[in-house]
Design an enzyme around this catalytic site. Sequence first.
Site, short mmCIF file in Angstrom:
data_model
loop_
_atom_site.label_atom_id
_atom_site.label_comp_id
_atom_site.label_asym_id
_atom_site.label_seq_id
_atom_site.Cartn_x
_atom_site.Cartn_y
_atom_site.Cartn_z
N GLU A 140 31.16 41.76 43.94
CA GLU A 140 32.49 41.73 44.55
C GLU A 140 32.44 42.04 46.03
O GLU A 140 33.35 42.65 46.59
CB GLU A 140 33.42 42.68 43.79
N SER A 141 31.38 41.62 46.67
CA SER A 141 31.30 41.79 48.12
C SER A 141 32.55 41.19 48.76
O SER A 141 33.05 40.16 48.31
CB SER A 141 30.05 41.08 48.67
N GLN A 142 33.03 41.87 49.78
CA GLN A 142 34.28 41.47 50.43
C GLN A 142 34.08 40.32 51.42
O GLN A 142 32.96 39.93 51.70
CB GLN A 142 34.86 42.67 51.17
N ASP A 202 39.71 32.64 47.50
CA ASP A 202 38.97 33.80 47.98
C ASP A 202 38.16 34.38 46.83
O ASP A 202 38.48 34.19 45.67
CB ASP A 202 39.92 34.86 48.53
N TYR A 204 44.68 39.75 31.98
CA TYR A 204 46.03 40.16 31.58
C TYR A 204 46.21 40.17 30.06
O TYR A 204 47.25 39.80 29.54
CB TYR A 204 47.07 39.26 32.24
N HIS A 237 42.10 43.35 33.96
CA HIS A 237 42.43 43.08 35.35
C HIS A 237 42.55 41.57 35.63
O HIS A 237 43.48 41.12 36.29
CB HIS A 237 41.35 43.68 36.26
N HIS A 284 45.10 48.64 44.58
CA HIS A 284 43.69 48.99 44.70
C HIS A 284 43.54 50.48 44.38
O HIS A 284 43.00 51.25 45.16
CB HIS A 284 43.14 48.65 46.09
N ASN A 285 44.05 50.84 43.21
CA ASN A 285 44.18 52.25 42.84
C ASN A 285 42.85 52.93 42.58
O ASN A 285 42.53 53.95 43.20
CB ASN A 285 45.06 52.38 41.59
N HIS A 286 42.07 52.40 41.67
CA HIS A 286 40.82 53.09 41.31
C HIS A 286 39.84 53.18 42.47
O HIS A 286 39.35 54.26 42.78
CB HIS A 286 40.19 52.42 40.09
#
Lengths: 248, 80, 80, 740
Positions: D306-308, D262, D46, D43, D89-91
């Site tokens: 990975e808090s938003q 970010d 790459y 992810h 954001h598939n999974h």
Amino acid sequence: MRFGVVQFPGSNCDLDTFHVLRDVAKQDTVLLWHKDHDLQEADCVVLPGGFSYGDYLRSGAIARFSPLMQEVRAFARRGGLVLGICNGFQILLELGLLPGAMIRNKDLKFLCRHVHVRVENDRTPFTRAGRKGQVLTIPIAHFDGNYYAPPRTLAALERDRRVVFRYCGPDGELSDEANVNGSLNAIAGIINEGGNVMGLMPHPERASEALLGSVDGRLVFESLVRSFAPRRTRQPPPASAGKVRHDR
Amino acid sequence: MKARILVSFKDSVLDPQGQTVKNALHTMGYAAVKDVRQGKVFEIELGGVSRKDAAKLVAEISRKVLANPIIEKFDWQFLK
Amino acid sequence: MKARILVSFKDSVLDPQGQTVKNALHTMGYAAVKDVRQGKVFEIELGGVSRKDAAKLVAEISRKVLANPIIEKFDWQFLK
Amino acid sequence: MIDKALLDRHGLTEEEYRLIVGLIGKEPNLTELGIFSVMWSEHCGYKSSRVHLKKLPTEGPRVVQGPGENAGVLDIGDGRVVVFKIESHNHPSYIEPYQGAATGVGGILRDIFTMGARPIAVLDSLRFGPLDKPANRAVMEGVVSGIAGYGNSIGVPTVGGEIHFHPCYEQNPLVNVFCLGLADKDKVFYARAEGPGNPVLYIGAKTGRDGIHGATMASAEFGEETEHKRPNVQVGDPFKEKLLLEACLEVMDRGLIVGIQDMGAAGLTCSSTEMAAKAGLGIEIDLDLVPQREAGMTPYEIMLSESQERMLLVTTEDKVEEVQAVFARWDLDAPVIGRVVEGGRITARSKGEVVVDIPVDAVVNLCPAYRRPSRPPSPLPGRTALPALLLPDDYDREFLDLLASPTVADKEWVFRQYDHMVLVNTVLLPGADAAVQRIKGSRKALAMTVDGNPLYTNLDPRTGARIAVAEACRNLACVGARPIGVTNCLNFGNPEKPEVMWQFEEVIEGLAEACRAFGIPVTGGNVSFYNDTEGLSIHPTPVLGIVGLVADVRKVVSPGFKGPGDIVVLAGENKEGLGGTEFLRVAHGLESGAPPQIDLELEKKVQEYCLAAIEAGLVRSAHDLSEGGLAVALAECSFHGRGRVGCSVSLEDAVRPDTLLFGEAQSRILLTCRKKDLQALERLAKERGVPVKAIGRTGGPVIAVEHRGRKLVRVTVDEAFRRWKNAIPERFEFRSEEGT
Ligand SMILES: Nc1ncnc2c1ncn2[C@@H]1O[C@H](COP(=O)(O)OP(=O)(O)O)[C@@H](O)[C@H]1O
Ligand SMILES: [Mg+2]
């Protein structure tokens, strides 16, 4: 005439409303910060749409406690013109400047689309540029637009002609289908006893430029300007006036 | 201290969310479900006040902030 | 019979609603408020089943429908 | 002690581990291992795609910033730039549809405003399993309301998108979100930690144990054992993000910052190391200063959370107070948690102890790149010949069934849940071929579309990819916009499978060729591998997000018929072939045969012609032919028309009638013009060597098509409209909780 557009942290139609008032309606317009106590001598205060504080508790529930809203309340009590659009309407309800409350749309989904609304009362400072029975095409965009009021309140609203807009079909006819969010009596907008505070769910600022599909919303802003005209007026300011954070 | 406040629609106000859950449960075959009402619950942790003052506080907060008296009723208790 | 089910985010999961209410209460001067968590409450009226089956039912409904086990926990009791 | 099992859990191979040890000159501790594991994950690193992505054209006169930053940047003149990108954001969206999709929107928005641009439009490209299964409906309902919940609240309009339904997405839905922002050219910011000694500020939500190893999860196949591998699912807080957005744009606007990034995948780790690496410097962080939501978090957890709704920002000592004041105005704390340092190392302290000390270069730039083995599947799906197909005996029925196929049907059920008008820029409502946003104070407008047909790419990845680019550009041409740049989201299965790798290589070749043909640079994108469940891969699904520029917003054209009495003109040629079409799938239950072929030169001619005709003011409506072919395009033009205008069309082509109606031959556009303008339209076509034919007229209550004097289709607009309109809503009339 000077318009003051209130900015809560989660407002998101603040700059849209500012744009339409300043650049389309060509009015002197300022932004009012929710933490201030200063209405900057606005002749009309506009509470714009958005999610003032995320609307996590109830739409508009927290915004009503902000410092500026205490000034707005006093301003309204003095007879000052106050317009609440969408979330602004919800805030006015929470604040008690208008009666009733909003609950979830009947199908429990956010609803963004053009709707037809019928002008029910053209004797208000917000609608005098229109005609009773006139049908306007204006977008809505909300989750909690399902108007509720206890039977007595509702009866009083109807009796005193304080229902200003109703959801309707293209030809002004009322129906469950046309009443898109399930509001009691298909209410889309109401006014207070004093006739100086109005809230409506549709977004007139989104229907004020031909390029965007409809100009029916101008009726509200033109009415305000017209009803104010006899009183003191100001020159429209240079385009730079008003603090725009960043243009969208 | 911890207080739990339950806020729900007055019986006179119809509760679209509750109705939808009820219908869903019926289509799923839960015939025994006669009615569903949905509301909100808040758990508030309080500190530095006497139990008595806390009680006043919680009641006030519930009335002024957490519930909208026009459509909602509330009810609260201390958890510990 | 009537059952009350409380559904809320697991403690480890962020609760933006609770946080926002807390911050609001602080700016309003309620310093005694240390934390706020917000959740949902369901009141389900049941009929035509034994208390034992009702208990099974409510537990199942809570797990399968009312709560999202990935982020939420639930807890229920009979009211009468 | 680091053993095989531990490496497996970190998705690292043994030789990758040896490489790490060599690069950092020591055995990594657990936290350092965690850092490498996310930064060297597929992810973030790459690994499998990098060598191939190099083939995509990235140069162009408008390019201000190509791939490599948070988003691509293109110059649109007048001192303005657009900043845009698409992310998957598939999974997460499968694990928790609402929150997964919501945080997907939050992530892409941050990518855009991190660069100093105000996001003005979101588009979403979605793939779900068939709607007859409750579980699939539940996923779709959750995803759509998640996108709505986040986008509506923060006040960025979701103005368009596309949706396909196919069994291959049943346990692996795709949620790709595109976002575009507008900025002043001299106010674009980059993720660079310049200036040794400069303070590093942490902004936004507190750090919790959220989505730890989300990045590695997005790089591993789904299956039984994922259950307990489940990280703490992230819950989005759009209100917090709104505060971040406004506050960040304000500090940027006032020129108070040096660099900003970010915290997305791999959170603090990724943002700090990348910012340092880009500046060729290092960063030191005191983890005790990082705002924490949960008690007793370990350095490992803090670094990898990975808090938003979090940002990392570098400013200069003298500006710290001013910066903090701006954030305070927006009710956000902005504590200093570290400094930029010389020496190119990332060091983190906790309770006074050094818990991380490694070179950023190794972490960010030296992740190994693999040329994984690739092999075409045999037989090639697109090479299997179609069986002889019987002609339908009732074209009306086939037509109506096709309109009611969810992939073709009206998507209003979706986009009415999105606020697509906030910011008052939306010139074309969802329903047009491309979204068009005006630019206030300018005559220009921006057009955007996302596109990708998984049936084509499955049968022939290379052709499918070329078509995806062509169709997206065609969508832009139909509204009167010229394409200026591309972003793409490449959704594939497990790259360790040679067949998947082959699909990937083919798609890249196709994209590269088509983008060159159209002269449009790829300025960024996203690769999502490991879209497999229980060993089954999804169809190769490249999704193209293409941005176009409209010279004069007043000339924008929409697909709906503008009234009765206009001439219906078909630009391009009808051709034989039903391979890979929606009709073949719906009517014959087949997904075989060769997909439509495409001649990029002809395609360009047709599009240039359409643009010139619009430019000349000859065009009343324009709509491209895609899924469902000519018949469906005619219907869509009727539906979108004011008062639902019907049409009658007669065709002479020597082509099978079913193919004529429903075939998906490329490079075709349906135009209407006033009778008086037909000659001019035809003359223009002749000049440009584009085949056009006047095939009918608008008007009347029916959609009627005849072939060589014989009636093929004749249905009332109202009936067709009902089937098209209700197809999706009626599937949701049962609540989706059912059976999930
Ligand atoms: N997921 C979505 N979000 C928003 N709008 C959508 C979505 N899916 C489809 N739409 C809108 O519906 C219209 C038709 O979609 P689609 O059939 O995919 O278009 P096309 O056939 O041109 O690719 C488009 O204008 C698109 O913007
Ligand atoms: Mg298309």
